[in-house]
Design a protein around this motif. Structure first.
Motif, PDB file in Angstrom:
ATOM      1  N   ASP A 290       0.871  -1.025  -0.005  1.00  0.00           N
ATOM      2  CA  ASP A 290      -0.115  -0.079   0.046  1.00  0.00           C
ATOM      3  C   ASP A 290       0.792   0.884   0.064  1.00  0.00           C
ATOM      4  OD1 ASP A 290      -2.807   1.641   0.423  1.00  0.00           O
ATOM      5  OD2 ASP A 290      -2.741   2.148   2.728  1.00  0.00           O
ATOM      6  N   VAL A 291       1.877   1.116   0.509  1.00  0.00           N
ATOM      7  CA  VAL A 291       3.120   1.937   0.596  1.00  0.00           C
ATOM      8  C   VAL A 291       3.798   2.454  -0.259  1.00  0.00           C
ATOM      9  CG1 VAL A 291       4.734   2.997   2.674  1.00  0.00           C
ATOM     10  CG2 VAL A 291       2.335   2.227   2.826  1.00  0.00           C
ATOM     11  N   LYS A 292       4.437   1.292  -0.813  1.00  0.00           N
ATOM     12  CA  LYS A 292       5.523   0.983  -1.387  1.00  0.00           C
ATOM     13  C   LYS A 292       4.693   0.789  -3.109  1.00  0.00           C
ATOM     14  CE  LYS A 292       9.106   0.346   1.401  1.00  0.00           C
ATOM     15  NZ  LYS A 292      10.437  -0.159   2.030  1.00  0.00           N
ATOM     16  N   GLY A 293       4.109   0.573  -3.118  1.00  0.00           N
ATOM     17  CA  GLY A 293       3.190  -0.512  -4.549  1.00  0.00           C
ATOM     18  C   GLY A 293       4.018  -1.891  -4.901  1.00  0.00           C
ATOM     19  N   GLU A 294       5.113  -2.156  -4.211  1.00  0.00           N
ATOM     20  CA  GLU A 294       6.285  -3.178  -4.523  1.00  0.00           C
ATOM     21  C   GLU A 294       6.310  -4.024  -3.288  1.00  0.00           C
ATOM     22  OE1 GLU A 294       9.999  -2.199  -6.827  1.00  0.00           O
ATOM     23  OE2 GLU A 294      10.474  -1.071  -4.610  1.00  0.00           O
ATOM     24  N   ILE A 295       6.758  -4.723  -3.300  1.00  0.00           N
ATOM     25  CA  ILE A 295       7.958  -5.869  -2.219  1.00  0.00           C
ATOM     26  C   ILE A 295       8.333  -6.386  -2.191  1.00  0.00           C
ATOM     27  CG2 ILE A 295       7.059  -8.237  -1.340  1.00  0.00           C
ATOM     28  CD1 ILE A 295       4.806  -5.980  -0.555  1.00  0.00           C
TER      29      ILE A 295
ATOM     30  N   ARG B 239       0.285 -14.850 -17.943  1.00  0.00           N
ATOM     31  CA  ARG B 239       0.305 -14.717 -16.633  1.00  0.00           C
ATOM     32  C   ARG B 239      -0.595 -13.595 -15.932  1.00  0.00           C
ATOM     33  NH1 ARG B 239       3.181 -11.265 -20.448  1.00  0.00           N
ATOM     34  NH2 ARG B 239       3.997  -9.469 -19.173  1.00  0.00           N
ATOM     35  N   VAL B 240       0.366 -14.070 -14.621  1.00  0.00           N
ATOM     36  CA  VAL B 240      -0.288 -12.983 -13.588  1.00  0.00           C
ATOM     37  C   VAL B 240       0.457 -12.454 -11.653  1.00  0.00           C
ATOM     38  CG1 VAL B 240      -2.219 -13.277 -11.696  1.00  0.00           C
ATOM     39  CG2 VAL B 240      -2.971 -14.675 -13.361  1.00  0.00           C
ATOM     40  N   GLU B 241       0.749 -11.954 -12.109  1.00  0.00           N
ATOM     41  CA  GLU B 241       1.487 -11.240 -11.170  1.00  0.00           C
ATOM     42  C   GLU B 241       1.123 -11.403  -9.918  1.00  0.00           C
ATOM     43  OE1 GLU B 241       4.256  -6.976 -10.814  1.00  0.00           O
ATOM     44  OE2 GLU B 241       2.144  -6.716 -11.919  1.00  0.00           O
ATOM     45  N   VAL B 242       1.516 -11.797  -8.686  1.00  0.00           N
ATOM     46  CA  VAL B 242       1.087 -11.902  -7.423  1.00  0.00           C
ATOM     47  C   VAL B 242       2.455 -11.862  -6.810  1.00  0.00           C
ATOM     48  CG1 VAL B 242       0.035 -14.349  -8.237  1.00  0.00           C
ATOM     49  CG2 VAL B 242       2.310 -14.559  -7.273  1.00  0.00           C
ATOM     50  N   VAL B 243       2.140 -11.791  -4.946  1.00  0.00           N
ATOM     51  CA  VAL B 243       2.802 -11.879  -4.378  1.00  0.00           C
ATOM     52  C   VAL B 243       2.998 -13.416  -3.668  1.00  0.00           C
ATOM     53  CG1 VAL B 243       3.772 -10.916  -1.828  1.00  0.00           C
ATOM     54  CG2 VAL B 243       2.988  -9.248  -3.732  1.00  0.00           C
ATOM     55  N   GLN B 244       4.027 -13.627  -3.878  1.00  0.00           N
ATOM     56  CA  GLN B 244       3.558 -15.270  -3.409  1.00  0.00           C
ATOM     57  C   GLN B 244       5.043 -15.094  -2.049  1.00  0.00           C
ATOM     58  OE1 GLN B 244       5.989 -18.198  -5.687  1.00  0.00           O
ATOM     59  NE2 GLN B 244       6.275 -19.460  -4.144  1.00  0.00           N
ATOM     60  N   ILE B 245       4.238 -16.320  -1.287  1.00  0.00           N
ATOM     61  CA  ILE B 245       4.053 -16.308   0.131  1.00  0.00           C
ATOM     62  C   ILE B 245       4.435 -17.531   0.274  1.00  0.00           C
ATOM     63  CG2 ILE B 245       3.770 -15.491   2.651  1.00  0.00           C
ATOM     64  CD1 ILE B 245       2.073 -13.691   1.853  1.00  0.00           C
ATOM     65  N   GLN B 246       5.615 -18.486   0.706  1.00  0.00           N
ATOM     66  CA  GLN B 246       5.749 -19.366   0.509  1.00  0.00           C
ATOM     67  C   GLN B 246       6.614 -19.557   1.905  1.00  0.00           C
ATOM     68  OE1 GLN B 246       8.533 -20.007  -3.030  1.00  0.00           O
ATOM     69  NE2 GLN B 246       9.979 -21.056  -1.686  1.00  0.00           N
ATOM     70  N   GLY B 247       6.433 -21.329   2.854  1.00  0.00           N
ATOM     71  CA  GLY B 247       6.757 -21.055   4.486  1.00  0.00           C
ATOM     72  C   GLY B 247       6.940 -23.196   4.530  1.00  0.00           C
TER      73      GLY B 247
ATOM     74  N   ARG C  87      -5.112   3.785 -11.558  1.00  0.00           N
ATOM     75  CA  ARG C  87      -5.840   3.895 -10.680  1.00  0.00           C
ATOM     76  C   ARG C  87      -4.848   2.983  -9.267  1.00  0.00           C
ATOM     77  NH1 ARG C  87     -10.816   1.086 -10.068  1.00  0.00           N
ATOM     78  NH2 ARG C  87     -10.351   0.019  -8.490  1.00  0.00           N
ATOM     79  N   LYS C  88      -4.735   3.488  -7.940  1.00  0.00           N
ATOM     80  CA  LYS C  88      -3.630   2.704  -7.586  1.00  0.00           C
ATOM     81  C   LYS C  88      -3.599   1.102  -7.332  1.00  0.00           C
ATOM     82  CE  LYS C  88      -1.197   3.283  -3.004  1.00  0.00           C
ATOM     83  NZ  LYS C  88      -1.688   3.788  -1.592  1.00  0.00           N
ATOM     84  N   PRO C  89      -2.509   0.238  -7.965  1.00  0.00           N
ATOM     85  CA  PRO C  89      -2.065  -1.586  -7.802  1.00  0.00           C
ATOM     86  C   PRO C  89      -2.763  -1.433  -6.361  1.00  0.00           C
ATOM     87  CG  PRO C  89      -0.078  -0.258  -7.591  1.00  0.00           C
ATOM     88  CD  PRO C  89      -1.290   0.910  -7.982  1.00  0.00           C
ATOM     89  N   TYR C  90      -3.396  -2.367  -5.539  1.00  0.00           N
ATOM     90  CA  TYR C  90      -3.098  -3.254  -4.682  1.00  0.00           C
ATOM     91  C   TYR C  90      -2.993  -5.081  -4.576  1.00  0.00           C
ATOM     92  CZ  TYR C  90      -7.664  -3.814  -6.690  1.00  0.00           C
ATOM     93  OH  TYR C  90      -8.944  -4.716  -6.414  1.00  0.00           O
TER      94      TYR C  90
END
Length: 169
Positions: free
Chosen positions: A22-27, A102-110, A130-133
């Motif tokens: 939300d703040v940076k627009g990237e991870i 393709r789909v852009e994601v934030v991947q969370i793997q544990g 609009r702002k990405p989310y």
């Protein structure tokens, strides 16, 4: 117990990603790990060394510190469907980043040394003008295109990062 702890880490990582995106627009790719003694390690992914050496360095760190559980977060490309056999070779050769679906994601793997691995993702939604989310957290096994009871297998340089446990224990 270990599954619950791993899922809690994934939920915390998802909340972190929400606030940060939300703040940076990237991870930025990063690791949150827990050692056998309960110490916490938060480490950025050393991308500047290149993909293979960066993964080797994280594996060495996890081995030296006796990591028993970790969560990795980073942006990635994926497909929101099963890969068809006729496209598999091209995807392995070119990568998913070139695929038209393709789909852009934030991947969370544990991964947890007792429980195993959990993979989740949050779609990166970029509405025009609009702002990405980030979309909601989705666990890979729960995606609608995964057949009921199917085993999902993940592979790659950032999978199976925990130290090999054996006679050392």
């Amino acid at each position: 117990m270990s599954e619950r702890q791993l899922r809690k880490m994934i939920d915390l990582a998802s909340d972190f990603c929400d606030r940060t995106f939300d703040v940076k627009g990237e991870i930025a790719p990063s690791w949150h790990a827990i050692t056998a003694t309960g110490d916490r390690i938060i480490e950025p992914h050393p991308m500047f060394f290149g993909k293979d050496l960066a993964a080797a360095l994280i594996r060495a760190l996890f081995d030296l510190r006796d990591v028993v559980r970790y969560v990795y977060v980073g942006e990635a490309w994926t497909l929101n469907r099963i890969i068809r056999p006729e496209e598999q070779e091209e995807i392995f050769r070119k990568g998913i980043s070139e695929h038209p679906d393709r789909v852009e994601v934030v991947q969370i793997q544990g991964e947890d040394s007792q429980y195993g691995q959990i993979i989740a993702a949050r779609n990166i939604i970029r509405p025009e003008g609009r702002k990405p989310y980030l979309g909601p957290l989705q666990f890979v096994n729960d995606l609608p295109f995964i057949p009921q009871g199917a085993a999902v297998q993940s592979s790659g340089r950032l999978v199976g990062m925990l130290p090999v446990r054996g006679t050392r224990q």
